[in-house]
Design a protein around this motif. Structure first.
Motif, PDB file in Angstrom:
ATOM      1  N   ARG A   1     -83.746 -40.593  26.847  1.00 43.47           N
ATOM      2  CA  ARG A   1     -83.586 -41.281  28.121  1.00 43.47           C
ATOM      3  C   ARG A   1     -82.130 -41.329  28.559  1.00 43.47           C
ATOM      4  O   ARG A   1     -81.832 -41.453  29.742  1.00 43.47           O
ATOM      5  N   GLN A   2     -81.205 -41.244  27.603  1.00 47.13           N
ATOM      6  CA  GLN A   2     -79.792 -41.313  27.934  1.00 47.13           C
ATOM      7  C   GLN A   2     -79.335 -40.071  28.687  1.00 47.13           C
ATOM      8  O   GLN A   2     -78.336 -40.109  29.419  1.00 47.13           O
TER       9      GLN A   2
ATOM     10  N   ARG B   1     -82.034 -42.268  36.269  1.00 47.38           N
ATOM     11  CA  ARG B   1     -82.886 -43.444  36.038  1.00 47.38           C
ATOM     12  C   ARG B   1     -82.340 -44.673  36.744  1.00 47.38           C
ATOM     13  O   ARG B   1     -83.094 -45.452  37.342  1.00 47.38           O
ATOM     14  N   HIS B   2     -81.052 -44.859  36.691  1.00 48.74           N
ATOM     15  CA  HIS B   2     -80.476 -46.053  37.312  1.00 48.74           C
ATOM     16  C   HIS B   2     -80.582 -45.989  38.832  1.00 48.74           C
ATOM     17  O   HIS B   2     -80.813 -47.023  39.477  1.00 48.74           O
ATOM     18  N   LEU B   3     -80.423 -44.815  39.416  1.00 51.64           N
ATOM     19  CA  LEU B   3     -80.595 -44.696  40.863  1.00 51.64           C
ATOM     20  C   LEU B   3     -82.059 -44.887  41.247  1.00 51.64           C
ATOM     21  O   LEU B   3     -82.355 -45.480  42.300  1.00 51.64           O
TER      22      LEU B   3
ATOM     23  N   HIS C   1     -88.022 -46.492  33.484  1.00 52.13           N
ATOM     24  CA  HIS C   1     -87.274 -46.713  32.251  1.00 52.13           C
ATOM     25  C   HIS C   1     -87.963 -46.093  31.038  1.00 52.13           C
ATOM     26  O   HIS C   1     -87.290 -45.556  30.152  1.00 52.13           O
ATOM     27  N   ASN C   2     -89.278 -46.141  31.005  1.00 46.28           N
ATOM     28  CA  ASN C   2     -90.001 -45.731  29.799  1.00 46.28           C
ATOM     29  C   ASN C   2     -90.618 -44.345  29.877  1.00 46.28           C
ATOM     30  O   ASN C   2     -90.972 -43.765  28.856  1.00 46.28           O
ATOM     31  N   GLY C   3     -90.793 -43.808  31.106  1.00 46.75           N
ATOM     32  CA  GLY C   3     -91.474 -42.534  31.250  1.00 46.75           C
ATOM     33  C   GLY C   3     -90.523 -41.369  31.352  1.00 46.75           C
ATOM     34  O   GLY C   3     -89.299 -41.498  31.273  1.00 46.75           O
TER      35      GLY C   3
ATOM     36  N   GLN D   1     -85.944 -56.474  28.724  1.00 50.70           N
ATOM     37  CA  GLN D   1     -86.245 -56.433  30.149  1.00 50.70           C
ATOM     38  C   GLN D   1     -87.230 -55.326  30.517  1.00 50.70           C
ATOM     39  O   GLN D   1     -87.699 -55.280  31.646  1.00 50.70           O
ATOM     40  N   SER D   2     -87.526 -54.416  29.593  1.00 50.28           N
ATOM     41  CA  SER D   2     -88.487 -53.353  29.875  1.00 50.28           C
ATOM     42  C   SER D   2     -89.825 -53.588  29.183  1.00 50.28           C
ATOM     43  O   SER D   2     -90.665 -52.684  29.138  1.00 50.28           O
ATOM     44  N   SER D   3     -90.054 -54.783  28.675  1.00 46.03           N
ATOM     45  CA  SER D   3     -91.289 -55.081  27.955  1.00 46.03           C
ATOM     46  C   SER D   3     -92.364 -55.571  28.924  1.00 46.03           C
ATOM     47  O   SER D   3     -92.065 -55.979  30.052  1.00 46.03           O
ATOM     48  N   PRO D   4     -93.642 -55.548  28.514  1.00 50.62           N
ATOM     49  CA  PRO D   4     -94.709 -56.085  29.376  1.00 50.62           C
ATOM     50  C   PRO D   4     -94.508 -57.562  29.711  1.00 50.62           C
ATOM     51  O   PRO D   4     -94.848 -58.000  30.804  1.00 50.62           O
TER      52      PRO D   4
END
Length: 571
Positions: free
Chosen positions: A17-18, A24-26, A209-211, A426-429
């Motif tokens: 993801r990095q 991703r941030h945009l 974030h996760n995909g 912050q990316s959790s369900p």
């Protein structure tokens, strides 16, 4: 085994993801920032008459795709809420008035509670200061009275909202309890609609974030046109327009004279380093006798073509991307860029709308006086594109002289607010559920945003018009969203050394490769070596913060020294 995450939720080195951090941030930004989303849709996607600027360190198509997705989810949710209100207006106006009253009560009660809590805190502090005989700032007393007035105002709003349904029920011959019950049920329906929309919104946001950030398989004609423009090497820039001289005072003229931030490199960010003047080398024969006349020592016909040197420099820089993991520059790309001024493209040349061949590019490189300028571009994305260093080099041979025009631009980090999902948890369900509940708790504010639907037809009309096959005009590019959302260079003190480090690596490699090329073609490199050494040694001066300070000096005939306090910004 997957790499563990840090306690602060930051991505460890090697996390896939990095690699797409800036993208991703945009993409996150189009969900969290409505103004940014509107810019992406209206000023990038829906503007087919202008060229899209190059994208450095990120991919534009996923950002546009997520902007449309966020806009669609929000628009559908707002439309459903508006449908409920319109239906009430048509069949049960008393219930509509009661629903508005309940929402008003919800809003005013929350605001009254907030200001009452602040007023109680300030009042308790005032009593303690009086008892302890401490001095109090006058501003605290003003703030206390302001909070008290707001509390009274919102409590009055609560009273009005409370009696409105009962009065309305009496006017239409209904039981107040029945009307209150209907209003609460209808508000619950609206809350469910908002919650469902918020759930889809958060699910799409968290997928960023996760995909995987893959390009869409199929897109509209406009998306295909944007992708095509991103692939082509042409860039249109606009020359700065100077105001009439009589409209400027001497201070403004001096500041404009010292301003070296003007850049033709659209989309590449802040111009942070440039060789001024460009490095120029007379093409003298190797081992020439200095006692001979200049005409005898120089090459009457250059021993090489400019495009040959460009290809040699490009190959030398590409080696930095092909080396082993420990010594390479990850993500380094080297390509040709063809720059043309908007004013010079008014005749809409036919060649502008086709891919240039290698022969076309070589012909542009070898023509130092043409309207189109060639720059060799080397771009290095750092921190997944959060930082980008881009180097431009123009090679020209004219007047029996080799000229090298070097410039470097930098893109800094995206806004911290767009990194919200990178924080721990912050990316959790659970975080998504909290966000949905927070949206429901702000239900009156969500209903108040229904006015944004007024521009939805214009956005859709612009998207339909952008799907046509119209060729873009040779105009300066649309908004560069990456430049617009970059941290100001003056506030990137910790990132500037990193960017300058990579600029210096490529700069020295270009100088070394150019010297080797000249030596291989029997050109005297003594003057080149001397100038290159000066550039390397004085790099710290050239790579400052992009400003020049002239103190206690006067420039021009009849000039006078100005008191530094008279210049804006020096107060």
């Amino acid at each position: 085994m997957a790499r563990p995450r840090s306690d602060h939720g930051s991505l460890q080195h090697g996390d896939p993801r990095q690699e797409d951090a800036a993208t991703r941030h945009l993409c996150t930004g189009v969900y969290l920032d409505r103004a940014f989303r509107r810019t992406v849709l209206c000023h990038v996607h829906n503007d087919p008459t202008r060229l899209i600027p190059p994208s450095y360190g990120f991919r534009l198509i996923p950002v546009i795709t997520h902007a449309w997705r966020a806009w669609l989810i929000e628009t559908v949710s707002h439309t459903a809420v508006l449908g409920v209100l319109v239906a009430l207006l048509a069949i049960h106006r008393a219930a509509l008035v009661a629903v508005i009253a309940v929402l008003m009560l919800w809003f005013t009660a929350g605001r009254a509670l907030k200001h009452a809590r602040d007023a109680i805190t300030l009042l308790a502090k005032e009593k303690a200061d009086v008892w302890l005989r401490r001095s109090r700032p006058v501003s605290e007393g003003h703030d206390l009275r302001h909070r008290q007035r707001l509390t009274v105002l919102y409590l009055a709003g609560c009273a009005i909202a409370t009696v409105t349904p009962s009065l309305t029920a009496g006017l239409v011959g209904m039981s107040p309890a029945d009307l209150w019950r209907q209003a609460v049920c209808l508000v619950a329906v609206i809350a469910v609609i908002v919650a469902i929309g918020a759930a889809f919104f958060q699910a799409s946001l968290h997928s960023v974030h996760n995909g995987a950030m893959a390009e869409p398989r199929a897109g509209s004609r406009r998306i295909s046109a944007i992708a095509e423009q991103q692939r082509r090497p042409y860039v249109i820039y606009r020359r700065p327009v100077s105001p009439p001289e009589e409209a400027e005072d001497s201070v403004v003229r001096i500041r404009r004279f010292l301003d070296d931030d003007v850049s033709q490199f659209v989309g590449a960010g802040r111009l942070v380093h440039r060789w001024i003047p460009p490095l120029t080398v007379q093409l003298l024969r190797e081992n020439g006798d200095e006692s001979e006349p200049l005409e005898m020592r120089e090459w009457a016909t250059p021993p090489f073509a400019a495009h040959d040197l460009v290809r040699r420099l490009a190959a030398a820089v590409r080696l930095l991307a092909d080396e082993a993991e420990a010594t390479r520059l990850p993500g380094l790309t080297v390509r040709d860029r063809l720059y043309a001024a908007e004013a010079d493209m008014a005749h809409r040349p036919a060649w502008f709308h086709k891919d240039p061949s290698a022969e076309d590019i070589n012909r542009i490189i070898d023509d130092p006086h043409g309207l189109v300028q060639h720059f060799l571009e080397a771009s290095v994305p750092l921190r997944g594109g959060e930082l980008v260093a881009t180097i431009f080099l123009r090679v020209t041979v004219k007047g029996r002289t080799l000229s090298l025009d070097f410039a470097a631009c930098a893109l800094t980090r995206t806004p911290d607010a767009y990194h919200a999902l990178d924080a721990h948890g912050q990316s959790s369900p659970t975080a998504a559920l909290r966000a949905v509940l927070a949206r429901v708790l702000r239900l009156p504010a969500e209903v108040a945003r229904l006015g944004q639907l007024a521009e939805a037809p214009l956005v859709l009309l612009g998207a339909l018009c952008a799907r046509t096959d119209r060729m873009p005009l040779p105009l300066c590019g649309a908004t560069s969203i990456r430049e617009e959302k970059s941290t100001p260079w003056e506030e990137a003190a910790l990132d500037r050394p990193i960017i300058h480090d990579y600029i210096k690596i490529i700069e020295e490699r270009l100088l070394a490769a150019a010297e080797d090329f000249l030596a291989a073609h029997k050109v005297d490199t003594s003057n080149f070596r001397r100038q290159a050494q000066q550039i390397i040694n004085q790099g710290v001066l050239n790579m400052g913060q992009g400003s020049v300070q002239v103190n206690q000096s006067a420039v021009g005939l009849g000039a006078q020294m100005l008191d530094q306090r008279e210049i804006p910004g020096n107060a």
